[in-house]
Design an enzyme around this catalytic site. Structure first.
Site, PDB file in Angstrom:
ATOM      1  N   CYS A   1      21.744 -42.165 -25.815  1.00  0.00           N
ATOM      2  CA  CYS A   1      21.713 -40.955 -24.989  1.00  0.00           C
ATOM      3  C   CYS A   1      22.437 -39.833 -25.727  1.00  0.00           C
ATOM      4  O   CYS A   1      23.620 -39.943 -26.031  1.00  0.00           O
ATOM      5  CB  CYS A   1      22.378 -41.216 -23.646  1.00  0.00           C
ATOM      6  SG  CYS A   1      22.235 -39.791 -22.566  1.00  0.00           S
TER       7      CYS A   1
ATOM      8  N   GLY B   1      23.283 -36.215 -17.694  1.00  0.00           N
ATOM      9  CA  GLY B   1      24.564 -36.910 -17.740  1.00  0.00           C
ATOM     10  C   GLY B   1      24.510 -38.310 -17.202  1.00  0.00           C
ATOM     11  O   GLY B   1      25.454 -38.797 -16.596  1.00  0.00           O
TER      12      GLY B   1
ATOM     13  N   GLY C   1       7.999 -40.398 -27.225  1.00  0.00           N
ATOM     14  CA  GLY C   1       8.409 -39.078 -27.700  1.00  0.00           C
ATOM     15  C   GLY C   1       7.217 -38.158 -27.887  1.00  0.00           C
ATOM     16  O   GLY C   1       6.488 -38.279 -28.855  1.00  0.00           O
TER      17      GLY C   1
ATOM     18  N   ASN D   1      17.126 -31.694 -21.577  1.00  0.00           N
ATOM     19  CA  ASN D   1      17.792 -32.195 -20.377  1.00  0.00           C
ATOM     20  C   ASN D   1      19.164 -32.748 -20.699  1.00  0.00           C
ATOM     21  O   ASN D   1      19.418 -33.294 -21.772  1.00  0.00           O
ATOM     22  CB  ASN D   1      16.930 -33.264 -19.690  1.00  0.00           C
ATOM     23  CG  ASN D   1      17.229 -34.670 -20.172  1.00  0.00           C
ATOM     24  OD1 ASN D   1      18.182 -35.304 -19.726  1.00  0.00           O
ATOM     25  ND2 ASN D   1      16.431 -35.155 -21.105  1.00  0.00           N
ATOM     26  N   ALA D   2      20.040 -32.584 -19.723  1.00  0.00           N
ATOM     27  CA  ALA D   2      21.351 -33.230 -19.779  1.00  0.00           C
ATOM     28  C   ALA D   2      21.708 -33.561 -18.348  1.00  0.00           C
ATOM     29  O   ALA D   2      22.373 -32.798 -17.677  1.00  0.00           O
ATOM     30  CB  ALA D   2      22.387 -32.301 -20.389  1.00  0.00           C
TER      31      ALA D   2
ATOM     32  N   LYS E   1      15.405 -45.432 -14.477  1.00  0.00           N
ATOM     33  CA  LYS E   1      16.424 -44.540 -15.019  1.00  0.00           C
ATOM     34  C   LYS E   1      17.523 -45.425 -15.599  1.00  0.00           C
ATOM     35  O   LYS E   1      17.737 -46.549 -15.121  1.00  0.00           O
ATOM     36  CB  LYS E   1      16.978 -43.709 -13.857  1.00  0.00           C
ATOM     37  CG  LYS E   1      18.204 -42.871 -14.158  1.00  0.00           C
ATOM     38  CD  LYS E   1      17.826 -41.554 -14.757  1.00  0.00           C
ATOM     39  CE  LYS E   1      19.028 -40.860 -15.389  1.00  0.00           C
ATOM     40  NZ  LYS E   1      18.633 -39.943 -16.465  1.00  0.00           N
TER      41      LYS E   1
ATOM     42  N   ASN F   1      19.831 -48.678 -23.504  1.00  0.00           N
ATOM     43  CA  ASN F   1      19.838 -47.283 -23.935  1.00  0.00           C
ATOM     44  C   ASN F   1      21.021 -47.079 -24.870  1.00  0.00           C
ATOM     45  O   ASN F   1      22.138 -46.855 -24.441  1.00  0.00           O
ATOM     46  CB  ASN F   1      19.935 -46.387 -22.703  1.00  0.00           C
ATOM     47  CG  ASN F   1      19.969 -44.918 -23.066  1.00  0.00           C
ATOM     48  OD1 ASN F   1      20.053 -44.551 -24.237  1.00  0.00           O
ATOM     49  ND2 ASN F   1      19.907 -44.056 -22.068  1.00  0.00           N
TER      50      ASN F   1
ATOM     51  N   ASN G   1      14.654 -41.904 -28.443  1.00  0.00           N
ATOM     52  CA  ASN G   1      15.196 -41.134 -27.337  1.00  0.00           C
ATOM     53  C   ASN G   1      15.071 -39.642 -27.675  1.00  0.00           C
ATOM     54  O   ASN G   1      14.500 -39.281 -28.696  1.00  0.00           O
ATOM     55  CB  ASN G   1      16.662 -41.508 -27.109  1.00  0.00           C
ATOM     56  CG  ASN G   1      17.055 -41.376 -25.641  1.00  0.00           C
ATOM     57  OD1 ASN G   1      16.821 -40.346 -25.027  1.00  0.00           O
ATOM     58  ND2 ASN G   1      17.650 -42.416 -25.090  1.00  0.00           N
TER      59      ASN G   1
ATOM     60  N   GLY H   1       9.434 -34.210 -25.423  1.00  0.00           N
ATOM     61  CA  GLY H   1       8.118 -33.593 -25.380  1.00  0.00           C
ATOM     62  C   GLY H   1       7.528 -33.373 -26.760  1.00  0.00           C
ATOM     63  O   GLY H   1       8.078 -33.833 -27.774  1.00  0.00           O
TER      64      GLY H   1
HETATM   65  C1  LIG Z   1      14.608 -35.666 -17.611  1.00  0.00           C
HETATM   66  C2  LIG Z   1      14.766 -36.765 -18.594  1.00  0.00           C
HETATM   67  C3  LIG Z   1      15.680 -37.779 -18.338  1.00  0.00           C
HETATM   68  C4  LIG Z   1      15.830 -38.830 -19.235  1.00  0.00           C
HETATM   69  N1  LIG Z   1      16.699 -39.833 -18.947  1.00  0.00           N
HETATM   70  C5  LIG Z   1      16.765 -40.906 -19.781  1.00  0.00           C
HETATM   71  C6  LIG Z   1      17.548 -42.034 -19.450  1.00  0.00           C
HETATM   72  O1  LIG Z   1      18.189 -42.094 -18.407  1.00  0.00           O
HETATM   73  N2  LIG Z   1      17.587 -43.079 -20.325  1.00  0.00           N
HETATM   74  C7  LIG Z   1      16.868 -43.070 -21.491  1.00  0.00           C
HETATM   75  O2  LIG Z   1      16.915 -44.049 -22.229  1.00  0.00           O
HETATM   76  N3  LIG Z   1      16.097 -42.032 -21.821  1.00  0.00           N
HETATM   77  C8  LIG Z   1      16.028 -40.951 -20.989  1.00  0.00           C
HETATM   78  N4  LIG Z   1      15.221 -39.898 -21.335  1.00  0.00           N
HETATM   79  C9  LIG Z   1      14.483 -39.943 -22.586  1.00  0.00           C
HETATM   80  C10 LIG Z   1      13.074 -40.456 -22.386  1.00  0.00           C
HETATM   81  O3  LIG Z   1      13.088 -41.765 -21.935  1.00  0.00           O
HETATM   82  C11 LIG Z   1      12.287 -40.372 -23.687  1.00  0.00           C
HETATM   83  O4  LIG Z   1      12.903 -41.181 -24.671  1.00  0.00           O
HETATM   84  C12 LIG Z   1      12.181 -38.973 -24.228  1.00  0.00           C
HETATM   85  O5  LIG Z   1      12.079 -38.047 -23.172  1.00  0.00           O
HETATM   86  C13 LIG Z   1      11.004 -38.793 -25.163  1.00  0.00           C
HETATM   87  O6  LIG Z   1       9.797 -39.016 -24.510  1.00  0.00           O
HETATM   88  P1  LIG Z   1       8.870 -37.820 -23.931  1.00  0.00           P
HETATM   89  O7  LIG Z   1       8.753 -36.829 -25.006  1.00  0.00           O
HETATM   90  O8  LIG Z   1       7.589 -38.474 -23.539  1.00  0.00           O
HETATM   91  O9  LIG Z   1       9.612 -37.269 -22.745  1.00  0.00           O
HETATM   92  C14 LIG Z   1      15.071 -38.842 -20.423  1.00  0.00           C
HETATM   93  C15 LIG Z   1      14.170 -37.817 -20.674  1.00  0.00           C
HETATM   94  C16 LIG Z   1      14.002 -36.793 -19.787  1.00  0.00           C
HETATM   95  C17 LIG Z   1      13.023 -35.710 -20.092  1.00  0.00           C
END
Ligand SMILES: Cc1cc2nc3c(=O)[nH]c(=O)nc-3n(C[C@H](O)[C@H](O)[C@H](O)COP(=O)(O)O)c2cc1C
Ligand SMILES: Cc1cc2nc3c(=O)[nH]c(=O)nc-3n(C[C@H](O)[C@H](O)[C@H](O)COP(=O)(O)OP(=O)(O)OC[C@H]3O[C@@H](n4cnc5c(N)ncnc54)[C@H](O)[C@@H]3O)c2cc1C
Ligand SMILES: Cc1cc2nc3c(=O)[nH]c(=O)nc-3n(C[C@H](O)[C@H](O)[C@H](O)COP(=O)(O)OP(=O)(O)OC[C@H]3O[C@@H](n4cnc5c(N)ncnc54)[C@H](O)[C@@H]3O)c2cc1C
Ligand SMILES: Cc1cc2nc3c(=O)[nH]c(=O)nc-3n(C[C@H](O)[C@H](O)[C@H](O)COP(=O)(O)O)c2cc1C
Ligand code: FES
Ligand code: FES
Lengths: 297, 301, 301, 297
Positions: B128, B72, B240, B69-70, B44, B125, B189, B214
């Site tokens: 965000c 934070g 992504g 998601n948020a 994370k 990161n 992201n 997603g």
């Molecule tokens: C619940 C959740 C929390 C996330 N937290 C972070 C994070 O802390 N740092 C970050 O760089 N990306 C975060 N992301 C983004 C993911 O790393 C990723 O870039 C994004 O979800 C796209 O990939 P996916 O479609 O496979 O989920 C988060 C995504 C989700 C769904």
């Protein structure tokens, strides 16, 4: 960095490579399921079953695709207030029951939600798998009764229910709970009160201590405070039973991704791999939590 | 035939890592990620001090697909890195620490801690989309991207990965990150969105805005990977919307050497195996000896 | 209880129009759109001269949801406007002519023609994500947006709608469009993406890049509508990913007075009726007399 | 502009309004279907049935969810070359047949695609609805036979097939086509050749002219060049039959959104509302096209 293939082969040759038919991956077209989508429900009624316990009846506007299984739960969204996990105590087409007590802001809002619309996400978690080859003794403490109700109903329908033990503090907490339980499951609840005002005198775990040693070919499922779960697990294991424990932990997403509900170093996600686990999987975690809490006091 | 890849100097037994933010915030989460089969674990995003994050709902599925998601940037602060790294080491899986901060100094501070406790790489990161001061503004400004990457690269010797989000100038930002010393780019992201409940008449997320992830963002992410690869032939980790081997393979032919998976875990705990099985057959179909032969293949059409 | 709305001075019997680019390029298409029940018809984007567009595939569905298209602004040129308008007039449906050009002059030229032949409004497409010279660069630059809108508003008296796409500065661009005389904003256009076939190892669209539409972009579009409404309380037409009444209602509570529907037609020819039926019950639920009572309601939570 | 409700009511009152339960819309959670998603197929064989007609056999890697109906078609993607509509002449689990002739680049590529992978989008269009209450006479010209094959197979299974008339130019064009037709449908094809080298001497429309006047309680379905369709429609209408015509027009998206295939001022989309239409719906359009073409010559 450019792929070898792309770099070294002329277009024609590549065309041929591409079309040389090896064993293509079996393909399935993507279908995103509806797991965890937000639905809406109207709280049609909130019944006070006793001083401590309430029953909220929810009418779903959007139906579940499949009927919920035992131990599954929902996240309830109280707009602007909270988002909290609650077991599905009972469900019939389009309606679900939540058995709960008021603890903080979220549960208080639920208690006052009659006539309102709430969000419902679920059913979440893994349904508890029932084996038809043994009888079941179910042991619940406090609101731990919630998931036990649904399970008892299913087991009773299958003729597999031996006994359901429920412990709470006092007569005033018992109230109509046994009647509600009978309404739903057709079975009787064996009551334990800590103040000895009704039923067995003591906690559910104390009654369990008397009952468990005599069990044979029986499955045990328990839900309630961690102390109780540890006791029940201990007793059961001594007679060679690895009981199923329905746990609680902080649930944030309910979807298996945020990591909030992970049970210590087991890596198990309560919301997704549980909330029902074999005691053998989670005993170390439970003891750890108990020890740490002990240290804090 | 091999699925091994080396990206940002990390030798990985296959190209599928988890995406930052899913499960990698506790030791138990790291255990789970290893059990799920990821070839490297991304934590994370971690900031110097612990952050509480928003009140739930913080993560919900969307009726139109994917998640929003948020959270934070809720995280336990840099002090946890040590334990996360030590669990990963015990499990013998490379670990990449995701980092954010409100300033170059904060980024560097967490990166130093990560290096000190033995992390295999850091992922910055820079993107965000829903936490003020940590956010999108940063990644959308190529010069800020350069200065953050530079400040981290100058104080650490572990590989630095720069994670960017969707923005008008993402290709330019990528080039600045590379110039400044990023060994690889992580693209992309989540994308900023809102989900409103039409009965409650309010946004579902407590934070109002959230990051869309997603399947919905997959074609957008593939586009960014394609553009950045076309310009710079950089080392890229695509992320992504991966939900099966084909969506993963698309990133590879667009130019990614490895991929990350987040949201797919909501529906499929076997996602890593599923993707690897598909990729293996796909290599066989092309008679390719290694996945790297197909990296960027779409640019030759 | 009424679904009537007035947007950009157009009185509409309900808030659901079609999105530009679906069917509104031929007289027969206009007939079809009227039969499908839209309250106003938006034409395909029209440029001064006819444009051929790309070779097929130009429009495909995505396995991750939605459509991707790159028709390259294929259109029969401004000479067709007259016929399209006259068909709509015969059917008694308001018609909005969508316009694009490579310069202020070209925009103004088509707008004049639209006004001359009796169009009810013009919609300036400042945001096509895949056709060079007509495209995204324009909408992403608030000053260019202002100058195009100004040049059109200064030569025509019909209502001018400005259609913007996703960009870092879309809120700013919206404000410039309003300043320059746009009566309403249409938010948003498709989002740039790529769909690659992992067997053919090439992008499926002949044009490589395409615009993503449908459910995947809905939360992104709602976000943009929400932000623009919050800043300017402008008249907004929400578009992107509507597939049922709820996705339409989200736009309304985010701040849109009307909506447009494109991609949903692929799966559902009854989409207009479905949306209207849902909206009617929704108004009833709130005891609202008119849809306008719920416009922007999410901002009051 | 701010909603009246949002503006005038305090939060509390609004909460109440919001939660006053009127009649909430019935809700269905969204499920995007797979209509029009790109699948992959391997061209396992290309058979030359005659000088003019070819048969491509495609093996789908991703199966259709539902079996295609008569008159439905697919878009075939020949990567880097073209994207063309082709009727599904026959289909069995996971395999489809395309009956075609070489016209330009796309069809030439298809003819040379043995062993290659192609993209397949479909089934598209509306399946032609068959009535069990009457017999059918099917009339085809040239590659118009393609959709007729699938239809004939279905009708023959249902015992509703009266006759299938097919016209082409000469003996060399006939080749193995009737054998293939029999293979698939179990029925005989009534051949017409323009050069009178086999079967009926003349065009399919000429034979239709002899047959149609005697029909009673019969449905007519025709596919082929527009002139033929106009003739068949004319003849049928004269005996009180509104025949079904399977048309062709330029298809670009196949999904009903681009407007390319719209049939003149009817507003009908060939790709979505067709390609099979009642003659009464499309006669004006067909005549229009014919007239306009006439003017050009
Ligand atoms: C619940 C959740 C929390 C996330 N937290 C972070 C994070 O802390 N740092 C970050 O760089 N990306 C975060 N992301 C983004 C993911 O790393 C990723 O870039 C994004 O979800 C796209 O990939 P996916 O479609 O496979 O989920 C988060 C995504 C989700 C769904
Ligand atoms: C899977 C699961 C099923 C549950 N089923 C029931 C049930 O059927 N009936 C019932 O009465 N209770 C149930 N609970 C517990 C219930 O979720 C909490 O009591 C409730 O969230 C408290 O919320 P609050 O806002 O009223 O109290 P708060 O003031 O927020 O907290 C009171 C206590 O509840 C616990 N808690 C708070 N939030 C959560 C959370 N998100 N997840 C877990 N625990 C939390 C905390 O430990 C806290 O000490 C269940 C919990 C889980 C994890
Ligand atoms: C629903 C439908 C089903 C069809 N089924 C068959 C079939 O089963 N067998 C068969 O042989 N033919 C069929 N056709 C016709 C076939 O699609 C065209 O012959 C083919 O597209 C020609 O492509 P080409 O590249 O070989 O020729 P081109 O050189 O591109 O064109 C040759 C001629 O074909 C026509 N054509 C070209 N592209 C298209 C297009 N996208 N849509 C429609 N017509 C086009 C044009 O009128 C042109 O004059 C069908 C057409 C439609 C609309
Ligand atoms: C096939 C297709 C063609 C389009 N052509 C145009 C166009 O010419 N002009 C324009 O402004 N938008 C065009 N768009 C974008 C739509 O008007 C709309 O903004 C976008 O599709 C999002 O809405 P939807 O999700 O309801 O489709 C097109 C979209 C599609 C799918
Ligand atoms: S609550 Fe998020 S993973 Fe379980
Ligand atoms: S081909 Fe696009 S609408 Fe029919």
């Amino acid at each position: 960095m450019v792929g070898l293939l792309a770099r070294t082969l002329s277009t024609d040759v590549r065309e041929e490579v591409i079309h040389r038919f090896a064993e293509p991956p079996k393909l399935s077209l993507f279908e995103e399921d509806k797991y965890g989508v937000l639905r809406h429900a109207r709280v049609s009624r909130v019944r006070r079953l006793s001083r401590r316990y309430l029953l909220a009846e929810l009418e779903l506007l959007e139906q579940f695709e499949d009927p919920p299984g035992p131990a599954q739960f929902v996240m309830i969204w109280l707009p602007g207030i909270d988002y909290i996990p609650m077991s599905i105590a009972n469900s019939d087409e389009g309606r679900i029951h939540i058995f709960f007590s008021v603890r903080g802001e979220g549960t208080r809002a639920l208690a006052n939600s009659k006539g309102k619309m709430v969000g419902v996400v679920g059913p979440l978690g893994k349904p508890l798998a029932v084996s038809a080859r043994s009888k079941y003794v179910l042991i619940a403490g406090g609101t731990g009764l919630a998931p036990i109700i649904k399970l008892a109903r299913g087991l009773s329908d299958m003729g597999l229910l031996a006994a359901v033990i429920w412990g709470t503090r006092a007569r005033e907490d018992v109230g109509e709970v046994p009647f509600y339980f009978k309404e739903v499951t057709g079975c009787n609840l064996t009551i334990c009160t800590e103040d000895c005002s009704v039923g067995f005198c003591g906690r559910a775990a104390d009654l369990a201590e008397e009952v468990l040693p005599d069990l044979e070919n029986t499955q045990v499922v328990a839900a309630g405070p961690n102390d109780m779960l540890i006791t029940v697990a201990d007793l059961s294991m001594r007679v060679g039973i690895d009981p199923v424990l329905i746990l609680e932990s902080m649930v944030e997403c309910g979807l298996g991704v945020c990591g909030r509900c992970v049970l210590g170093s087991t890596g198990l996600r309560l919301c997704r791999d549980g909330p029902a686990f074999r005691a053998s999987e989670v005993m170390d975690y439970l003891v750890d939590v108990a020890l740490r809490r002990g240290q804090k006091h | 035939m091999s699925l091994e890849v080396t990206v940002a100097s990390l030798r990985l037994k296959h190209p599928v890592m988890n995406a930052s933010g899913v499960l990698g915030n506790t030791p138990g989460g790291v255990v789970k990620l290893a059990k799920l089969g990821f070839s490297a674990i991304v934590t994370k995003t971690i900031t110097p001090e612990p952050r509480e994050g928003f009140k739930p709902p913080t993560i919900v599925r969307l009726p139109t697909g994917g998640l929003i998601n948020a959270v934070g940037l809720a995280n336990p602060g840099k002090r946890t890195i040590k334990e996360l790294v030590s669990v990963a080491k015990k499990l013998n899986v490379p670990i990449i620490v995701s980092i954010a901060g409100r300033s170059e100094k904060e980024f560097a501070e967490v990166a130093c801690e990560a290096q000190r406790v033995g992390a295999d790489a850091v992922e910055l990161n820079l993107s965000c989309p829903h936490t003020e001061g940590y956010g999108l503004e940063l990644g959308a400004d190529p010069l800020k991207v350069r200065s953050v990457v530079e400040s981290v690269a100058s104080v650490t010797s572990v590989p630095v990965l720069a994670k960017l989000g969707l923005s008008d100038r993402v290709v330019e930002a990528a080039s600045k990150a590379l110039e400044a010393g990023a060994e690889a780019l992580v693209l992309i992201n989540t994308v900023k969105g809102i989900y409103i409940d039409v009965y409650a008449l309010r946004p579902v997320l407590t934070a109002v805005y959230g990051g869309l992830s997603g399947p919905p963002i997959h074609p957008i992410a593939v586009r960014v990977v394609y553009d950045v690869y076309r310009e710079y032939q950089a080392e890229i980790i695509g992320v992504g919307g991966i939900l099966d081997w084909k969506t993963a393979a698309e990133f590879i032919v667009a130019g990614a050497k490895a991929v990350q998976v987040g949201t797919a875990l909501v529906s499929n705990d076997r996602i890593v195996e599923d993707v690897l099985e598909g990729l293996r057959k796909w290599l066989q179909y092309f008679g390719a000896g290694s996945i790297t032969e197909l990296v960027g293949a779409a640019h030759k059409a």
